[in-house]
Design a protein around this motif. Structure first.
Motif, mmCIF file in Angstrom:
data_model
loop_
_atom_site.group_PDB
_atom_site.id
_atom_site.type_symbol
_atom_site.label_atom_id
_atom_site.label_comp_id
_atom_site.label_asym_id
_atom_site.label_seq_id
_atom_site.Cartn_x
_atom_site.Cartn_y
_atom_site.Cartn_z
ATOM 1 N N THR A 93 -8.640 -10.495 1.002
ATOM 2 C CA THR A 93 -9.807 -9.982 1.706
ATOM 3 C C THR A 93 -9.500 -8.633 2.332
ATOM 4 O OG1 THR A 93 -10.527 -12.226 2.194
ATOM 5 C CG2 THR A 93 -11.471 -10.479 3.537
ATOM 6 N N SER A 94 -8.333 -8.509 2.942
ATOM 7 C CA SER A 94 -7.957 -7.249 3.569
ATOM 8 C C SER A 94 -7.837 -6.137 2.541
ATOM 9 C CB SER A 94 -6.631 -7.397 4.316
ATOM 10 O OG SER A 94 -6.766 -8.316 5.361
ATOM 11 N N ILE A 95 -7.234 -6.450 1.394
ATOM 12 C CA ILE A 95 -7.090 -5.425 0.362
ATOM 13 C C ILE A 95 -8.460 -4.976 -0.110
ATOM 14 C CG2 ILE A 95 -6.331 -5.002 -2.014
ATOM 15 C CD1 ILE A 95 -3.894 -6.751 -1.393
ATOM 16 N N GLY A 96 -9.357 -5.904 -0.360
ATOM 17 C CA GLY A 96 -10.693 -5.536 -0.816
ATOM 18 C C GLY A 96 -11.457 -4.744 0.226
ATOM 19 N N ALA A 97 -11.340 -5.134 1.480
ATOM 20 C CA ALA A 97 -12.068 -4.459 2.549
ATOM 21 C C ALA A 97 -11.408 -3.154 2.965
ATOM 22 C CB ALA A 97 -12.179 -5.388 3.758
ATOM 23 N N SER A 98 -10.156 -2.955 2.588
ATOM 24 C CA SER A 98 -9.434 -1.773 3.066
ATOM 25 C C SER A 98 -10.028 -0.475 2.543
ATOM 26 C CB SER A 98 -7.954 -1.862 2.680
ATOM 27 O OG SER A 98 -7.830 -1.734 1.271
ATOM 28 N N THR A 99 -10.785 -0.513 1.458
ATOM 29 C CA THR A 99 -11.393 0.698 0.932
ATOM 30 C C THR A 99 -12.904 0.735 1.154
ATOM 31 O OG1 THR A 99 -11.527 -0.319 -1.241
ATOM 32 C CG2 THR A 99 -9.601 1.073 -0.796
ATOM 33 N N GLN A 100 -13.418 -0.227 1.905
ATOM 34 C CA GLN A 100 -14.841 -0.220 2.221
ATOM 35 C C GLN A 100 -15.149 1.034 3.038
ATOM 36 O OE1 GLN A 100 -16.134 -3.616 4.433
ATOM 37 N NE2 GLN A 100 -18.290 -3.194 4.071
ATOM 38 N N ASP A 101 -16.206 1.723 2.700
ATOM 39 C CA ASP A 101 -16.625 2.963 3.366
ATOM 40 C C ASP A 101 -15.670 4.127 3.107
ATOM 41 O OD1 ASP A 101 -18.842 1.625 4.459
ATOM 42 O OD2 ASP A 101 -17.673 1.004 6.195
ATOM 43 N N TRP A 102 -14.761 3.973 2.170
ATOM 44 C CA TRP A 102 -13.864 5.061 1.775
ATOM 45 C C TRP A 102 -14.402 5.659 0.488
ATOM 46 C CZ3 TRP A 102 -9.026 6.380 4.157
ATOM 47 C CH2 TRP A 102 -8.706 5.607 5.273
ATOM 48 N N ILE A 103 -14.210 6.947 0.289
ATOM 49 C CA ILE A 103 -14.666 7.649 -0.899
ATOM 50 C C ILE A 103 -13.451 8.014 -1.729
ATOM 51 C CG2 ILE A 103 -15.857 9.706 -1.744
ATOM 52 C CD1 ILE A 103 -17.287 9.712 1.062
ATOM 53 N N LYS A 104 -13.458 7.637 -2.998
ATOM 54 C CA LYS A 104 -12.330 7.938 -3.868
ATOM 55 C C LYS A 104 -12.509 9.321 -4.479
ATOM 56 C CE LYS A 104 -9.682 6.278 -7.820
ATOM 57 N NZ LYS A 104 -9.694 7.514 -8.592
ATOM 58 N N TRP A 105 -11.463 10.123 -4.414
ATOM 59 C CA TRP A 105 -11.416 11.429 -5.073
ATOM 60 C C TRP A 105 -9.989 11.657 -5.519
ATOM 61 C CZ3 TRP A 105 -9.246 16.382 -3.998
ATOM 62 C CH2 TRP A 105 -9.761 17.428 -4.776
ATOM 63 N N GLY A 106 -9.783 11.842 -6.787
ATOM 64 C CA GLY A 106 -8.430 12.012 -7.306
ATOM 65 C C GLY A 106 -7.605 10.766 -7.075
ATOM 66 N N ASP A 107 -6.409 10.955 -6.533
ATOM 67 C CA ASP A 107 -5.485 9.840 -6.288
ATOM 68 C C ASP A 107 -5.574 9.302 -4.865
ATOM 69 O OD1 ASP A 107 -4.525 9.997 -8.875
ATOM 70 O OD2 ASP A 107 -2.937 11.411 -8.342
ATOM 71 N N ASN A 108 -6.652 9.626 -4.150
ATOM 72 C CA ASN A 108 -6.755 9.232 -2.746
ATOM 73 C C ASN A 108 -8.135 8.693 -2.408
ATOM 74 O OD1 ASN A 108 -4.106 10.269 -1.602
ATOM 75 N ND2 ASN A 108 -4.901 12.099 -2.613
ATOM 76 N N PHE A 109 -8.168 7.937 -1.302
ATOM 77 C CA PHE A 109 -9.401 7.525 -0.660
ATOM 78 C C PHE A 109 -9.550 8.345 0.617
ATOM 79 C CE2 PHE A 109 -8.622 3.433 -2.910
ATOM 80 C CZ PHE A 109 -9.852 3.313 -3.540
ATOM 81 N N TYR A 110 -10.805 8.663 0.981
ATOM 82 C CA TYR A 110 -11.104 9.443 2.182
ATOM 83 C C TYR A 110 -12.154 8.700 2.991
ATOM 84 C CZ TYR A 110 -8.862 13.221 -0.398
ATOM 85 O OH TYR A 110 -7.969 13.974 -1.107
ATOM 86 N N LYS A 111 -12.004 8.772 4.309
ATOM 87 C CA LYS A 111 -12.992 8.144 5.196
ATOM 88 C C LYS A 111 -13.297 9.110 6.338
ATOM 89 C CE LYS A 111 -14.031 4.107 7.930
ATOM 90 N NZ LYS A 111 -14.421 2.817 7.423
#
Length: 169
Positions: free
Chosen positions: A31-49
Motif C-alpha cells: 500500500t505504501s509503495i502504491g501510494a508513494s507516487t500518488q499526486d506525483w508527476i513522472k518526468w524522465g527518471d523521476n517523480f515530482y511533487k
C-alpha cells in the motif's frame, strides 16, 4: 533461477526502504509503495511533487525528505522548463525553493550537498546576498527557469523530486 530470485528480493527491499516501509507487513508495504507516487508527476527518471503550502527553506527541505524525496534543483534547462509547466502557483512569479544554499560559508554555494554544480541558472545579478536578512537559500523564478538567492526564513513553495523505482516481476 536462484540469482534472479536474489535480484528480485534485493530490488523489493530497496523499494521497501526507499518508500519508508519499515516494521510493516507486506500488505502495508505494498500500500505504501502504491501510494508513494500518488499526486506525483513522472518526468524522465523521476517523480515530482509540488508543495502548495508556503514554508521556510529548512521546513521545505524536511517536508520533501519526509515524503522520500529531496527538494528539487533543476539539472538542465529542459528540467527547468518542465518545472515551469507543473508549478501552478497563484502569484505571478511562480517561484519556489531549490536545494541550493550558502548557509555554511557565504559565497560557497552547495546544491544537493555538492559545491561542484554543473548546471546553474542564476539571474545576471544573482546570487548577491542582498539586504539585512542575508540571502543564503536558493529560489527558482519563472517556475524554474532562473535562480536567485533569498532569505531562508521566507515562506515559499517547494517542489520535491524522487527517482522512479521500477519493480520487475
Amino acid at each position: 533461477m536462484m540469482a534472479l530470485r536474489h535480484f528480485l528480493v534485493v530490488e523489493i527491499l530497496l523499494i521497501y526502504f526507499m518508500n519508508g516501509c519499515s516494521n510493516a507487513t507486506n500488505e502495508v508495504c505494498k500500500t505504501s509503495i502504491g501510494a508513494s507516487t500518488q499526486d506525483w508527476i513522472k518526468w524522465g527518471d523521476n517523480f515530482y511533487k509540488v508543495i502548495m503550502e508556503k514554508m521556510p527553506w529548512l521546513e521545505a527541505r524536511d517536508a520533501c525528505a519526509e515524503m522520500g524525496g529531496v527538494m528539487v534543483t533543476p539539472k538542465s534547462e529542459n528540467e527547468g522548463r518542465f518545472l515551469a509547466g507543473i508549478t501552478p502557483f497563484s502569484d505571478n512569479t511562480r517561484h519556489f525553493w531549490i536545494n541550493c544554499n550558502d548557509r555554511l560559508v557565504e559565497g560557497i554555494w552547495e546544491c544537493d550537498g555538492k559545491t561542484d554544480i554543473p548546471y546553474q541558472a542564476w539571474l545576471s545579478i544573482e546570487p548577491n546576498d542582498y539586504g539585512v536578512l542575508g540571502e543564503d537559500c536558493g529560489v527558482a523564478y519563472k517556475g524554474g527557469i532562473r535562480w536567485a538567492d533569498s532569505p531562508c526564513s521566507f515562506q515559499l513553495h517547494a517542489v520535491c523530486k524522487k527517482p522512479v523505482a521500477v519493480l520487475h516481476l
